[in-house]
Design a protein around this motif. Structure first.
Motif, PDB file in Angstrom:
ATOM      1  N   ASP A 115     -10.410  -8.501 -23.471  1.00  0.00           N
ATOM      2  CA  ASP A 115     -11.262  -8.927 -22.423  1.00  0.00           C
ATOM      3  C   ASP A 115     -11.498 -10.591 -22.804  1.00  0.00           C
ATOM      4  O   ASP A 115     -11.532 -11.037 -23.863  1.00  0.00           O
ATOM      5  CB  ASP A 115     -12.719  -8.326 -22.969  1.00  0.00           C
ATOM      6  N   ALA A 149     -24.508  -9.710 -15.866  1.00  0.00           N
ATOM      7  CA  ALA A 149     -24.037  -8.583 -16.551  1.00  0.00           C
ATOM      8  C   ALA A 149     -25.130  -7.939 -17.571  1.00  0.00           C
ATOM      9  O   ALA A 149     -25.352  -6.680 -17.501  1.00  0.00           O
ATOM     10  CB  ALA A 149     -23.168  -9.048 -17.823  1.00  0.00           C
ATOM     11  N   GLU A 193     -18.021 -14.275 -22.420  1.00  0.00           N
ATOM     12  CA  GLU A 193     -17.477 -13.059 -21.807  1.00  0.00           C
ATOM     13  C   GLU A 193     -17.378 -13.433 -20.175  1.00  0.00           C
ATOM     14  O   GLU A 193     -16.310 -13.080 -19.712  1.00  0.00           O
ATOM     15  CB  GLU A 193     -18.126 -11.952 -21.922  1.00  0.00           C
ATOM     16  N   THR A 194     -18.270 -13.953 -19.530  1.00  0.00           N
ATOM     17  CA  THR A 194     -18.240 -14.240 -18.078  1.00  0.00           C
ATOM     18  C   THR A 194     -18.452 -15.398 -17.677  1.00  0.00           C
ATOM     19  O   THR A 194     -18.436 -15.670 -16.171  1.00  0.00           O
ATOM     20  CB  THR A 194     -19.689 -13.263 -17.602  1.00  0.00           C
ATOM     21  N   TRP A 200     -20.204  -7.571 -13.745  1.00  0.00           N
ATOM     22  CA  TRP A 200     -20.238  -8.861 -14.481  1.00  0.00           C
ATOM     23  C   TRP A 200     -21.012  -9.855 -14.234  1.00  0.00           C
ATOM     24  O   TRP A 200     -21.160 -10.677 -15.136  1.00  0.00           O
ATOM     25  CB  TRP A 200     -18.804  -9.123 -14.686  1.00  0.00           C
ATOM     26  N   ALA A 248     -16.442  -7.480 -17.950  1.00  0.00           N
ATOM     27  CA  ALA A 248     -17.624  -7.856 -19.142  1.00  0.00           C
ATOM     28  C   ALA A 248     -18.035  -6.261 -19.690  1.00  0.00           C
ATOM     29  O   ALA A 248     -19.104  -6.017 -19.656  1.00  0.00           O
ATOM     30  CB  ALA A 248     -18.819  -8.263 -18.387  1.00  0.00           C
ATOM     31  N   ALA A 269     -22.202  -6.013 -20.108  1.00  0.00           N
ATOM     32  CA  ALA A 269     -22.371  -4.999 -19.285  1.00  0.00           C
ATOM     33  C   ALA A 269     -22.486  -3.645 -19.554  1.00  0.00           C
ATOM     34  O   ALA A 269     -22.505  -2.794 -18.479  1.00  0.00           O
ATOM     35  CB  ALA A 269     -21.634  -5.296 -17.961  1.00  0.00           C
ATOM     36  N   THR A 329     -17.753  -3.066 -15.926  1.00  0.00           N
ATOM     37  CA  THR A 329     -16.728  -3.601 -15.400  1.00  0.00           C
ATOM     38  C   THR A 329     -15.745  -4.099 -16.525  1.00  0.00           C
ATOM     39  O   THR A 329     -16.215  -4.349 -17.487  1.00  0.00           O
ATOM     40  CB  THR A 329     -16.967  -4.840 -14.567  1.00  0.00           C
TER      41      THR A 329
END
Length: 503
Positions: free
Chosen positions: A42, A171, A109-110, A168, A197, A201, A194
């Motif tokens: 990820d 999230a 992460e996003t 995401w 994420a 998420a 997803t």
């Protein structure tokens, strides 16, 4: 396996040391487990380094999670409102305690900014606290009967196992929304976050609910690698225990999932994308209209389904409005999502950035004027304003998930309404006007699930029924959502005997 393990520290894009990626299992029947196929990576959109490693689930893990949810359903469906509310109040306290950590996770992460992350988590706390009260809401009613000594009642009962797909781009708030509504209504849930994420998420929601005392099997999370959602979706649609598919995402994917749900005779709830118009009438306060428009178009880098995609400005204000909007867009701070002052962070993936850039280039090649933006610095795409965009350009007719907005001059409010309704999307909209009564009357003609008057297109309140019409889906958030996740059951009681015809 351990729920989380961290590798050694490494240098970030900025050269500062930070922790290496954590490894996460999937969550099923109250336990953190290892997937048979191993793990996937990820990535952090800003540094483009591995942020986390998550379980690469497939059909077998999904089937086991559905079995756990189905087994937990009878007890959870009979759980008292007070017990549900107590779990949720504890969950809200945990989110508040962990809020800075959760915001940083979303940033890494996003690519969302800390501003947006904290904004989301404030909404999450409000949502969980309000949802604690919704446990008392799936109420029945007593209907009049034409027969003597007859009581006609209608009650609401949960469906069973709900499969929730979480995105995401919002999230935390969207994951909690996709889980809480079916949960409070008495259903059990299997969550498929997803692959962009899995932590924000899905995994972190499971962590929090588990700590809050949610019984095993009531919420389960199955994560998957890029391009590997198919077997999980197949199990959702083909397993008879799953009674509802709850999806938040794009129109093309939603259309495909709704078709499959229909073929399988499963209920579906769809919160889909939109091409959201913002109308600036000739009596609007210009400075305020520019601020609202910039926020609506560029918040979270234009990666929210509620972002404004087109701004329809009365011709008397158009030139000055555009000049000020361009200046505002150029002044927005871009950079690392972990820096406090950043408003524009990275797009979610290199592919997303390429797609946005291709849409902008396509519009310009077809005659559009690029007023500002249209460039990128690494993963950050500059806020972009386009004018004179032809109708055959993709950015004129399709949701473009990035900081790109199309401005148009209109002769009248009637023309603005016609342009606002020209596409089959219908998620949200906004009208900026100095005459509130006039704007309210105009709102009656806008075909969208939400109309914001003198507010941004992004303006969620937890108790409000957020959702789309037409191609932007169906179903609603807030307490109204409980109807989507329950069945109406008629219960008729006869005191004594009823005379039956011919008997």
């Amino acid at each position: 396996m351990n729920h989380r393990t961290a590798s050694s520290s490494s240098a970030s894009r900025t050269g500062q040391p930070r922790k290496g990626p954590s490894e996460y299992g999937y969550f099923s029947d109250g336990k953190w487990l290892t997937a048979e196929a191993g793990t996937f990576e990820d990535f952090d959109p800003w540094t483009e380094e591995v942020f986390a490693v998550a379980a690469r689930c497939g059909r077998a893990e999904t089937a086991a999670a559905i079995t756990a949810a189905d087994r937990a359903f009878p007890a959870w469906s009979r759980t008292t409102p007070a017990e549900k509310a107590g779990i949720l109040r504890r969950a809200a306290a945990i989110v508040e305690r962990r809020s800075e950590e959760l915001a940083e996770t979303m940033a890494r992460e996003t690519g969302t900014t800390l501003l947006n992350g904290r904004f989301q988590l404030g909404l999450v706390i409000q949502l969980i606290e309000q949802a604690a009260g919704w446990a008392y809401l799936p109420a029945g009613e007593v209907l009049p009967s034409d027969f003597p000594d007859t009581t006609q009642t209608v009650v609401r009962r949960p469906l069973g196992v709900v499969a929730s797909f979480t995105p995401w781009n919002g999230a935390q708030i969207l994951a909690w929304r996709a889980i809480l509504s079916p949960l409070v209504a008495g259903n059990t849930v299997v969550v498929k976050p997803t692959e962009l994420a899995p932590v924000s998420a899905g995994i972190q929601v499971a962590e929090i609910l588990h700590e809050a005392g949610l019984p095993a099997g009531v919420v389960n999370v199955v994560t998957h690698g890029p391009g590997e959602a198919g077997p999980i979706a197949d199990e959702f649609f083909e397993n008879p225990a799953v009674r509802c598919v709850n999806f938040i995402g794009s129109v093309p994917t939603g259309r495909m999932l709704a078709e499959r749900a229909g073929a399988a005779l499963k209920r579906s709830v769809m919160e889909l994308g939109g091409y959201n118009p913002l109308i600036v009438l000739d009596d609007a306060d210009l400075d305020y209209a520019v601020r609202v428009a910039a926020f609506s178009a560029f918040f979270h880098q234009g990666q929210i389904c509620l972002n404004a995609r087109t701004i329809l400005v009365h011709r008397d204000l158009y030139d000055v409005f555009v000049e000020r909007l361009v200046a505002k867009a150029g002044a927005l701070r871009a950079g690392s999502p972990l820096e406090e002052e950043t408003f524009i962070g990275p797009l979610i993936t290199p592919e997303a950035l390429s797609r946005v850039d291709e849409r902008v280039r396509d519009a310009v090649a077809k005659g559009a004027r690029l007023l500002t933006g249209g460039t990128h610095d690494g993963p950050v795409y500059a806020p972009t304003v386009l004018a004179d965009v032809p109708d055959d350009a993709a950015v004129s007719v399709e949701e473009t998930f990035g900081p790109v907005v199309v401005v148009r001059s209109v002769e009248s409010a009637d023309e603005a309404v016609d342009l606002a309704n020209r596409l089959e999307y219908g998620l949200t909209s906004a009208i900026i006007s100095g005459d509130t009564h006039r704007a309210v009357r105009l709102s009656e003609r806008i075909r969208a699930g939400s109309v914001r008057i003198n507010l941004p297109t992004i303006d969620d309140e937890i108790q409000a029924p957020i959702g789309g019409v037409r191609d932007s889906g169906w179903g609603r958030s807030g307490p109204h959502s409980l109807h989507d996740f329950t069945d109406q059951i008629a219960v008729t009681v006869q005191s004594g005997e009823r005379r039956l015809p011919s008997f």
